[in-house]
Write a protein that holds these residues in place. Structure first.
Motif, PDB file in Angstrom:
ATOM      1  N   THR A  66       1.360  -0.260   5.332  1.00 55.18           N
ATOM      2  CA  THR A  66       1.818  -1.261   4.353  1.00 55.18           C
ATOM      3  C   THR A  66       0.927  -1.225   3.116  1.00 55.18           C
ATOM      4  N   ILE A  67      -0.387  -1.175   3.318  1.00 53.91           N
ATOM      5  CA  ILE A  67      -1.326  -1.136   2.197  1.00 53.91           C
ATOM      6  C   ILE A  67      -1.160   0.152   1.399  1.00 53.91           C
ATOM      7  N   LYS A 134       4.965  -9.812   2.381  1.00 54.85           N
ATOM      8  CA  LYS A 134       3.914  -9.387   3.314  1.00 54.85           C
ATOM      9  C   LYS A 134       2.616 -10.181   3.184  1.00 54.85           C
ATOM     10  N   VAL A 135       2.472 -10.935   2.088  1.00 58.09           N
ATOM     11  CA  VAL A 135       1.198 -11.632   1.869  1.00 58.09           C
ATOM     12  C   VAL A 135       1.381 -13.130   1.674  1.00 58.09           C
ATOM     13  N   LEU A 136       2.172 -13.512   0.665  1.00 55.01           N
ATOM     14  CA  LEU A 136       2.247 -14.931   0.319  1.00 55.01           C
ATOM     15  C   LEU A 136       2.945 -15.755   1.397  1.00 55.01           C
ATOM     16  N   ILE A 137       4.047 -15.231   1.948  1.00 55.82           N
ATOM     17  CA  ILE A 137       4.716 -15.967   3.025  1.00 55.82           C
ATOM     18  C   ILE A 137       3.822 -16.040   4.263  1.00 55.82           C
ATOM     19  N   ALA A 193      -9.523  -3.791   9.880  1.00 56.05           N
ATOM     20  CA  ALA A 193      -9.998  -2.434   9.600  1.00 56.05           C
ATOM     21  C   ALA A 193      -8.909  -1.588   8.960  1.00 56.05           C
ATOM     22  N   GLN A 194      -7.661  -1.935   9.219  1.00 55.63           N
ATOM     23  CA  GLN A 194      -6.553  -1.133   8.702  1.00 55.63           C
ATOM     24  C   GLN A 194      -6.379  -1.275   7.192  1.00 55.63           C
ATOM     25  N   LYS A 195      -6.946  -2.330   6.583  1.00 57.01           N
ATOM     26  CA  LYS A 195      -6.835  -2.462   5.127  1.00 57.01           C
ATOM     27  C   LYS A 195      -7.576  -1.329   4.427  1.00 57.01           C
ATOM     28  N   ALA A 196      -8.799  -1.045   4.902  1.00 57.84           N
ATOM     29  CA  ALA A 196      -9.564   0.061   4.318  1.00 57.84           C
ATOM     30  C   ALA A 196      -8.902   1.402   4.630  1.00 57.84           C
ATOM     31  N   PRO A 285      -0.492  -7.548   6.747  1.00 58.08           N
ATOM     32  CA  PRO A 285      -1.939  -7.676   6.557  1.00 58.08           C
ATOM     33  C   PRO A 285      -2.367  -9.134   6.455  1.00 58.08           C
ATOM     34  N   VAL A 286      -2.291  -9.818   7.582  1.00 57.99           N
ATOM     35  CA  VAL A 286      -2.582 -11.248   7.621  1.00 57.99           C
ATOM     36  C   VAL A 286      -4.088 -11.481   7.523  1.00 57.99           C
TER      37      VAL A 286
END
Length: 346
Positions: A66-67, A134-137, A193-196, A285-286
């Motif tokens: 997603t990122i 994916k983010v605000l909601i 960790a998946q964001k990086a 990406p909560v």
């Protein structure tokens, strides 16, 4: 002049530094309650959490994908854009760590990416619909879900243990909290960790899309897949970061929101784990920080509303609201500065 190859290596290193900072900034997510209740000493808790962060991080890549591809097209994103996004997120993370505020590293990174992309290519270059979906909601839904699950779970636990002696409940809940803290650390690694991983994959895809060469094929992504070396590097970075600890935020989450008991800690961590693992499976990406903070508030409110220090909770919520725009602003300014350094590569 810095070469494109050197720049992508710098981006990878900074992304791993961000991941490390994420680990010690968010160490409290997994261990604040288990430390504040005295079930484990800080040093033992952070080592255990670091190991389980690593294990959780290697279990999937849905959030990373997603990122890497959901917020901006790789053709639009340059290495300098990714670097500016990371710098903006790191600045916000370090500021909130210094003041002991449990803000979201995930949202800091996404806000940084938004600010850097807009500074580079304008408002239309960023995928705002993905930000909303994916983010605000999830920014609203995940804390509410965590609060509700923790609230109801705590009431159920109190009903189940009502016939037991307090000393028996105390001993049992301390053992249960050790298990729940491990589950929380695992779930934290599975999402954060998946964001990086995603940002490094985005940098590598952008490197290839721009026609640059110099990296071995084994280091490059195939399609949207995250390279194996990226998975393990990011898992190790967040694990070691967690072992470094973040005691300022541990104090805020473990004692300042409510005075937590082992049974409450078990309920909060179990509810947080359920919420975060669901989000990881869905590729969302909560914010693990938001989830566990809300769960702690939920177990406190199950006793009585006044048990929660709502002033502290209000400051935490304010940080949630400010994280995306603040990190976007830092990244926007960072890109303007980095342009002067990297010239044509920007």
């Amino acid at each position: 002049m810095v070469s494109a190859l050197t720049l992508v290596i710098v981006v990878i290193v900074v992304a791993l530094v961000f991941d490390y900072i994420n680990g010690f900034h968010d160490a409290a997510n997994a261990i604040a309650t288990v430390v504040s209740t005295g079930v484990l000493p800080v040093r033992t808790a952070v080592i255990l959490a670091g190991v389980l962060n690593f294990v959780g991080a290697i279990t999937g890549t849905a959030v990373a994908k997603t990122i890497a591809s959901g917020f901006a097209e790789p053709m639009v994103v340059t290495q300098v854009v990714v670097l500016a996004a990371l710098v903006g997120a790191c600045i916000w993370n370090l500021l909130t760590w210094w003041y002991g505020i449990p803000s979201s590293s995930s949202h800091a990174l996404i806000g940084g990416l938004a600010g850097a992309v807009v500074a580079h290519a304008g408002l239309s270059a960023f995928n705002w619909s993905t930000l909303v979906d994916k983010v605000l909601i999830p920014l609203v839904v995940s804390p509410l879900a965590g609060f509700t699950i923790a609230f109801l779970f705590m009431i159920g636990l109190l009903w189940l243990v009502r016939a037991f002696r307090p000393a028996t409940v105390q001993r049992g809940s301390r053992r249960l909290q050790l298990v729940s803290a491990c589950m929380m650390a695992f779930s934290h690694g599975s999402n954060d960790a998946q964001k990086a991983m995603g940002i490094i994959t985005l940098a590598l895809v952008s490197f290839v899309a721009a026609g640059y060469t110099g990296l071995p094929d084994s280091m490059l992504p195939v399609g949207k897949d995250v390279p194996t070396w990226v998975v393990f590097a990011c898992a190790a970075a967040i694990g070691f970061g967690t072992m470094a600890g973040g005691q300022r935020i541990i104090k805020t989450m473990g004692a300042k929101i409510i005075r937590i008991t082992p049974l409450q800690g078990f309920a909060a961590e179990t509810a947080g784990t359920a919420t975060i693992l669901t989000a990881s499976a869905m590729g969302v990406p909560v914010s693990t920080t938001h989830c566990i903070s809300a769960c702690i508030m939920g177990v406190g409110a199950s006793k009585r509303l006044s048990a929660v220090r709502w002033g502290v909770a209000g400051n935490i919520v304010l940080a949630w609201v400010l994280t995306i725009p603040a990190s976007a602003g830092f990244a926007f300014l960072s890109l303007l500065g980095l342009r002067a350094i990297f010239g044509d590569l920007a």
